[in-house]
Design an enzyme around this catalytic site. Structure first.
Site, PDB file in Angstrom:
ATOM      1  N   SER A 135     114.933   5.639 -39.321  1.00  0.00           N
ATOM      2  CA  SER A 135     116.140   4.801 -38.525  1.00  0.00           C
ATOM      3  C   SER A 135     115.322   3.489 -38.282  1.00  0.00           C
ATOM      4  O   SER A 135     114.310   3.128 -37.795  1.00  0.00           O
ATOM      5  CB  SER A 135     116.145   6.060 -37.410  1.00  0.00           C
ATOM      6  N   LYS A 161     118.045   5.071 -42.930  1.00  0.00           N
ATOM      7  CA  LYS A 161     119.452   4.996 -42.268  1.00  0.00           C
ATOM      8  C   LYS A 161     118.931   3.922 -40.837  1.00  0.00           C
ATOM      9  O   LYS A 161     118.365   2.999 -40.488  1.00  0.00           O
ATOM     10  CB  LYS A 161     118.780   6.477 -40.563  1.00  0.00           C
ATOM     11  N   LYS A 163     120.723   1.669 -38.238  1.00  0.00           N
ATOM     12  CA  LYS A 163     121.649   1.850 -37.042  1.00  0.00           C
ATOM     13  C   LYS A 163     122.743   0.408 -36.936  1.00  0.00           C
ATOM     14  O   LYS A 163     122.523  -0.815 -37.292  1.00  0.00           O
ATOM     15  CB  LYS A 163     120.701   1.018 -36.111  1.00  0.00           C
ATOM     16  N   ASP A 189     124.352   4.725 -38.445  1.00  0.00           N
ATOM     17  CA  ASP A 189     124.436   6.136 -36.977  1.00  0.00           C
ATOM     18  C   ASP A 189     125.116   4.853 -35.920  1.00  0.00           C
ATOM     19  O   ASP A 189     123.878   3.621 -35.892  1.00  0.00           O
ATOM     20  CB  ASP A 189     122.675   5.923 -36.941  1.00  0.00           C
ATOM     21  N   GLU A 214     126.796   8.981 -38.567  1.00  0.00           N
ATOM     22  CA  GLU A 214     126.802   9.201 -37.615  1.00  0.00           C
ATOM     23  C   GLU A 214     127.407   8.477 -36.374  1.00  0.00           C
ATOM     24  O   GLU A 214     127.120   7.837 -35.662  1.00  0.00           O
ATOM     25  CB  GLU A 214     125.056   9.836 -37.643  1.00  0.00           C
ATOM     26  N   ASP A 239     125.637  13.895 -33.171  1.00  0.00           N
ATOM     27  CA  ASP A 239     124.609  14.461 -32.786  1.00  0.00           C
ATOM     28  C   ASP A 239     125.073  14.512 -31.500  1.00  0.00           C
ATOM     29  O   ASP A 239     124.613  15.756 -30.698  1.00  0.00           O
ATOM     30  CB  ASP A 239     123.491  12.630 -33.564  1.00  0.00           C
ATOM     31  N   LYS A 263     118.747  17.928 -32.641  1.00  0.00           N
ATOM     32  CA  LYS A 263     117.065  17.568 -32.216  1.00  0.00           C
ATOM     33  C   LYS A 263     116.447  18.634 -30.643  1.00  0.00           C
ATOM     34  O   LYS A 263     117.860  19.051 -30.428  1.00  0.00           O
ATOM     35  CB  LYS A 263     117.471  16.339 -31.334  1.00  0.00           C
ATOM     36  N   GLY A 291     115.327  12.540 -34.467  1.00  0.00           N
ATOM     37  CA  GLY A 291     113.984  12.163 -33.798  1.00  0.00           C
ATOM     38  C   GLY A 291     114.720  11.480 -32.180  1.00  0.00           C
ATOM     39  O   GLY A 291     115.840  10.722 -31.974  1.00  0.00           O
TER      40      GLY A 291
END
Ligand code: OSB
Ligand code: MG
Length: 369
Positions: A135, A161, A163, A189, A214, A239, A263, A291
């Site tokens: 990430s 991934k 952000k 995400d 996400e 998420d 998660k 995570g």
């Protein structure tokens, strides 16, 4: 099994590089680890709540207080304890799933250590290694982002991934695709940073051939996620919205997610995480393991969870050194794009007491009164 003591360990862990998301910048974590001492074995759990209640309502100092004041006393009061009883026994305390999950992990670890059974085998894992993904936080410039991504690809990560947030989406994605090509496994995400009115803008992400987008919208706005899923071609992943197996069933039925990020902390522990996995599998919905910048304690559990059959996408499962100079357990490494599932009993890691002392950890033991 009888619970004899619960030890709370607080330790500040600086990150190797600041991690910026749509909800802020993190330079480190004030980690809360939980150790249970029982008549048969000891076990560890990591509470994944952040320093600030921005990902969800929980925060590490609050989690510590709720364990002290309510959760540990409730477990001490039980005539006997096993991992399946932890979450149901704490049902009179609302929410605080991350705090509950840490206790459940510690009890489960103790139970499995006593039984000589690895966590992955207990959960129903089918793999001895899991694919490593990473990430990547928001950076100051697109150039910096390209350097960071290139570094991770050199280390063997199989999936990136990014952000994103309004103002940091199309441009960095275009640059990453141009530099690394269409073959790169890429996803984004947003951590709830977009509004419903941004829907037409989010549809522009479709041109980048992403694995998924996400949590673009508020956790409770399933309708907005469903509309995006209906109108766009990029699979929608949830998420923050999913706090239980029941939530997963609701979201899937509402057409609000094509994929679920699991998660354990967010849903109240590894046992509920497995139920989320099972619900998704029954609906043909792929899952992956998210995570929360865990130390080796939490990471060991994540790797075990990700070995279940429904985890068909690479997780946010990275090497210890992606986060921390020195981990509190033996470090996890990326080998050939994968992390090894540990084969020792329970979580399979050893917490390094000497290192905790060096890091200035503060430890306090609670006992039944
Ligand atoms: O949304 O997945 C998230 C870290 C903290 C809080 C929320 C998230 C994250 C990450 C990092 O994306 C995942 C990791 O541990 O590598
Ligand atoms: Mg997320």
């Amino acid at each position: 099994m009888k619970l004899q003591a619960v030890e709370l360990v607080r330790v500040r862990m600086p990150l190797v590089r600041p991690f910026r998301t749509s909800f802020g910048v993190q330079e480190g974590r004030h980690v809360l680890l939980v150790r249970v001492i029982t008549d048969v074995a000891e076990g560890w759990g990591e509470c994944v709540s952040g320093d600030v209640p921005s990902y969800n309502e929980e925060w590490a100092d609050g989690s510590e207080q709720v364990v002290r004041r309510w959760l540990a006393p409730a477990l001490f009061a039980l005539p006997s304890l096993d991992s399946a009883r932890v979450l149901p026994s704490l049902g009179h305390i609302r929410g605080h799933r991350m705090a509950k999950a840490a206790l459940e992990s510690a009890v489960l670890d103790a139970e499995l250590r006593a039984a000589g059974l690895p966590m992955a085998a207990f959960l129903g894992g089918v793999r001895d290694r899991v694919e490593a993904g990473v990430s990547v936080g928001i950076t100051g410039t697109v150039g910096e982002l390209l350097d960071v991504v290139a570094g991770y690809l050199d280390e063997g990560y199989r999936r990136i991934k990014l952000k994103i947030e309004p103002g940091w989406d199309v441009e960095p994605l275009r640059a990453v695709r141009e530099r690394f090509g269409d073959g790169l496994a890429l996803q984004v995400d947003a951590n709830t940073a977009y509004q419903r009115a941004d829907l037409p803008h989010l549809l522009r992400l479709d041109e980048f051939g992403l694995l998924l987008v996400e949590q673009p919208f508020e956790p409770r706005d399933l309708a907005a996620h469903a509309e995006l899923a209906r109108r766009g071609s990029t699979p929608v992943c949830l998420d923050e919205s999913i706090e239980s197996a029941a939530d997963a069933a609701t979201a899937i039925t509402a057409g609000a997610c094509d994929i679920v990020n699991i998660k354990a902390g967010r849903v109240g522990g590894f046992l509920e995480a497995r139920r989320v996995h099972d619900v998704c599998q029954a609906h043909g919905v792929p899952v992956w393991c998210g995570g929360m910048l865990e130390t080796g304690v939490g990471r060991a559990g994540n790797v075990a969870l990700a070995s279940l059959p429904g985890f068909t996408l690479p997780g946010d499962i990275s090497a210890s050194r992606r986060y921390y100079e020195t981990d509190v357990t033996e470090p996890f490494a990326v080998v050939d794009g994968h992390l090894r599932v540990l084969a020792g009993p329970g979580l399979g890691v050893t917490v390094r007491d000497g290192l905790l002392a060096e890091l200035g950890a503060v430890r306090d033991t609670l006992r039944a009164v």
